[in-house]
Enzyme design. Structure first.
Site, PDB file in Angstrom:
ATOM      1  N   GLU A   1       0.817  -1.215   0.000  1.00 53.43           N
ATOM      2  CA  GLU A   1       0.000   0.000   0.000  1.00 53.43           C
ATOM      3  C   GLU A   1       0.855   1.271   0.000  1.00 53.43           C
ATOM      4  OE1 GLU A   1      -2.955  -0.509   3.119  1.00 53.43           O
ATOM      5  OE2 GLU A   1      -4.216  -1.582   1.712  1.00 53.43           O
TER       6      GLU A   1
ATOM      7  N   GLU B   1      -6.494  -7.828  -1.100  1.00 57.68           N
ATOM      8  CA  GLU B   1      -7.087  -7.980   0.234  1.00 57.68           C
ATOM      9  C   GLU B   1      -8.587  -7.732   0.121  1.00 57.68           C
ATOM     10  OE1 GLU B   1      -5.080  -5.470   3.058  1.00 57.68           O
ATOM     11  OE2 GLU B   1      -3.098  -6.057   2.332  1.00 57.68           O
TER      12      GLU B   1
END
Ligand code: GAL
Length: 677
Positions: free
Chosen positions: A148, A312
């Site tokens: 991320e 995710e």
């Protein structure tokens, strides 16, 4: 996803969180439930290099060997998001700094900066050694770079960043005179006389930093993140077996994700937590569409990479020990959210995470299994989802059945991150258009355009909305004009064309570069006053709201006025105009696209309810269309706990139930129906 040609499910797994004796049982249970890939290692730097230079790859080698033996595929993460304590202590210059210049402490994650030469060196060395150790391992199918990028913070304010920012500016402007001119530093005596006087916007200025500096700073952060990612990708590509793909996950600010995906990655992945929209104990606004809003984020992801992956996917109730985010997904919701991702273009769905961590910050960020490790309802739902994926394999690789496009552009996205006026209209319209399209069951694309975008790219859509390109260029204007001339419809909104690439406002009428094709010039403009009622206009018989912002448009000869304000201080003035451009037309709307304004527009363009001949779906369910090899598919998603019904007006095939349906069809609460129509 460019690397997978079948739908597949995966899961995020942390071998370092569990006793080694559990691994095989975990992997076999995953496989038994249809999970074929695990993502590992993205936070495991201290396993690979416990002390400086003491590399040890045996732990994950044992895990990978086991994966190969049981038939589990692996995506390896590079652990640069979590440097170990020895590194941050020994090399403090690798840390990022907060707005007051204080270095972040060790203890969380992503506390490093992209521009520290020593951090790049240490990361590069580790990635090189990882690629050498595992790059030809039979279990490894791909790599995730970092975790991320720009999450936690998208601001980088260390010394290293200031030095790199100066180089970035020197490269872009050449001379200080050019920079001073472009940034308008004459304002408030900001004129720079030496490069060394320029800093990243660290010290909170008493009021605000120069907006052009801010815009270039955001571009600079984006370049820094992309080059950090590219540095790792190059090392892996040079060393690992061909065929192993490179990705990264998440979608965060100050980052040109389209360019990163195109120039650096093989495939882009996103982390989808649809119930992350409100904090249980926070005052965040509860959006009307709740988890259905994740479809807007997924539409944006598709603009970055048409066939993407979800690294995710939410599988449990969420929170950290110091934050509460979301309750447990109710029966059906886990699969519903996974199918929402598939409906919008994900070919790979990896759940976060296999089992809830018993230690650390995320003890409440629940995965599929709870701490006690027993087979639970969520695991049964994962199994059902993976079985359902098999039944819809024929849709994998399908295109979205998009009926219009909303254009985006990095300069404008970045400017809206800096300029609150810009953000306000942009966010209002993105949400309004999304809600209108949801209500009318029209699937659409967000489409990134740049100066080199070809007309053919636009020609795939009969209509494009350019909500608020505050920054316009001659090249974009030429492309849109050519598209209209070939028969397309362009709709632009308020605030178009009042800035240049530096974020300054040239002396010219709005909509700037787009003026020739609209045949309009903005006369008066203002935000709607909170003290006044929102203005409205009349388009034929219909009332159309002019929400948030109002512009009155002077129509030039040959431009038709379609709607005028009926209330507010601009009463009687033109609100919406149309100009024929060759075979197509250009509409100029002097406001934002609220849900009702966008619904009005889509209806009049004949785009509403494109599947009305096949099925009639209530507004309270989402319908996402896909096309492949001339066949059309429709995902119908019920986000409510109670069952809902739609009407099949002719026989349609239900891929999950494997039967032909006609007449009234009931979709259970949190249920999904996938139709071939
Ligand atoms: C994601 C992140 C994961 C995990 C999760 C829960 O943003 O990639 O590593 O932290 O959130 O917080």
């Amino acid at each position: 996803m460019g690397v997978l040609n079948r739908y597949e499910a995966g899961v995020c797994y942390y071998p370092e969180h569990w006793k080694e004796t559990l691994w095989e049982d975990d992997l076999r249970r995953m496989l038994a439930n249809g999970i074929k890939t695990v993502r590992v290692a993205e936070f495991a730097w201290s396993i690979f290099e416990r002390t400086e230079g003491a590399y040890d790859f045996s732990f994950f080698a044992r895990f990978l060997d086991l994966c190969a033996r049981v038939g589990m595929k692996v995506i390896l993460g590079t652990p640069s998001a979590t440097p170990p304590a020895w590194l941050t202590e020994k090399y403090p210059e690798t840390r990022n700094a907060d707005a007051s210049g204080h270095l972040y402490a060790h203890g969380g994650r992503r506390h490093y900066n992209y521009n520290s030469p020593i951090y790049r060196q240490k990361t590069g060395q580790l990635v090189q050694k990882m690629a050498e150790a595992y790059g030809h391992h039979p279990a490894v199918v791909g790599w995730q770079i970092d975790n991320e990028l720009n999450c936690e913070t998208a601001d980088f304010l260390s010394e290293a960043d200031t030095l790199a920012f100066r180089s970035f500016l020197k490269k872009n402007y050449g001379t200080l005179d050019a920079l001073n001119e472009a940034w308008g530093t004459v304002f408030w005596s900001q004129t720079y006389t030496a490069w060394e006087k320029i800093f990243v916007p660290r010290q909170n200025a008493v009021s605000a930093h120069n907006p052009s500096l801010m815009l270039d700073y955001v571009r600079f952060v984006s370049e820094s993140a992309i080059s950090f990612c590219a540095m790792q990708a190059q090392i892996i590509r040079a060393c690992a077996a061909p065929g192993q793909f490179i990705t990264t996950n998440g979608m965060f600010g100050h980052l040109d994700n389209v360019r990163m995906s195109r120039d650096v990655l093989d495939v882009y992945m996103y982390d989808s937590y649809p119930d992350f929209w409100y904090g249980v104990d926070q005052t965040w606004k509860k959006e009307e569409l709740h988890d259905r809003n994740a479809s807007l984020a997924l539409t944006r992801v598709r603009s970055i990479c048409r066939h993407f992956g979800i690294m995710e996917q939410q599988s449990g109730g969420n929170g950290w020990y110091n934050r509460m985010e979301a309750p447990m997904p109710r029966p059906g919701q886990l699969e519903l959210w996974a199918m929402q991702s598939v409906a919008h273009g994900a070919d790979y769905i990896s759940f976060f995470r296999w089992r809830t961590s018993p230690v650390g910050t995320e003890i409440y960020w629940h995965g599929i299994l709870d701490y006690d490790n027993h087979d639970n309802r969520r695991l049964r739902e994962v199994r059902k989802f993976t079985e359902h994926l098999e039944k819809i394999q024929e849709i994998c690789g399908a295109d979205t059945d998009a009926r219009f496009a909303v254009l985006t552009n990095p300069d404008n996205l970045f400017d809206a991150e800096v300029d609150h006026w810009h953000a306000r209209v942009e966010n209002a319209s993105q949400q309004g258009i999304f809600e209108a399209a949801q209500a009318l069951h029209v699937t659409y694309d967000l489409l990134d355009i740049r100066d080199d975008t070809s007309v053919e790219t636009l020609c795939a859509y009969p209509l494009v909305i350019v909500p608020h390109f505050v920054i316009t260029t001659h090249e974009m204007a030429e492309c849109l004009k050519a598209y209209a001339q070939q028969g397309g419809t362009v709709v632009i909104g308020c605030r178009t064309g009042y800035k240049d690439r530096h974020g300054t406002c040239p002396m010219r009428p709005m909509p700037g570069d787009f003026r020739e094709m609209t045949g309009t010039a903005v006369d008066e403009y203002s935000f709607a006053s909170p003290a006044e009622k929102e203005a409205t206009g009349k388009w034929g018989d219909e009332e159309i709201p002019a929400a948030c912002f109002m512009e009155s448009l002077k129509a030039e000869e040959g431009t038709e006025i379609l709607a005028r304000y009926t209330t507010g201080y601009l009463k009687g003035e033109p609100l919406l105009t149309l100009r024929q451009n060759g075979k197509g037309k250009v509409l100029h709307f002097g406001s934002t696209f609220s849900k009702s304004a966008a619904m009005c527009l889509l209806r009049r363009a004949g785009l509403a309810e494109p599947y009305a001949g096949d099925v009639q779906v209530p507004e309270s369910m989402e319908a996402v269309g896909r096309v492949k090899n001339g066949k059309r598919y429709l995902f119908i998603l019920n986000y409510l706990p109670e069952s809902q019904q739609f009407e099949a007006k002719r026989p349609v095939y239900d891929l999950l139930g494997q039967e032909t349906l006609e007449g009234t069809v009931t979709v259970p609460g949190y249920g999904v129906c996938v139709l071939r129509i």
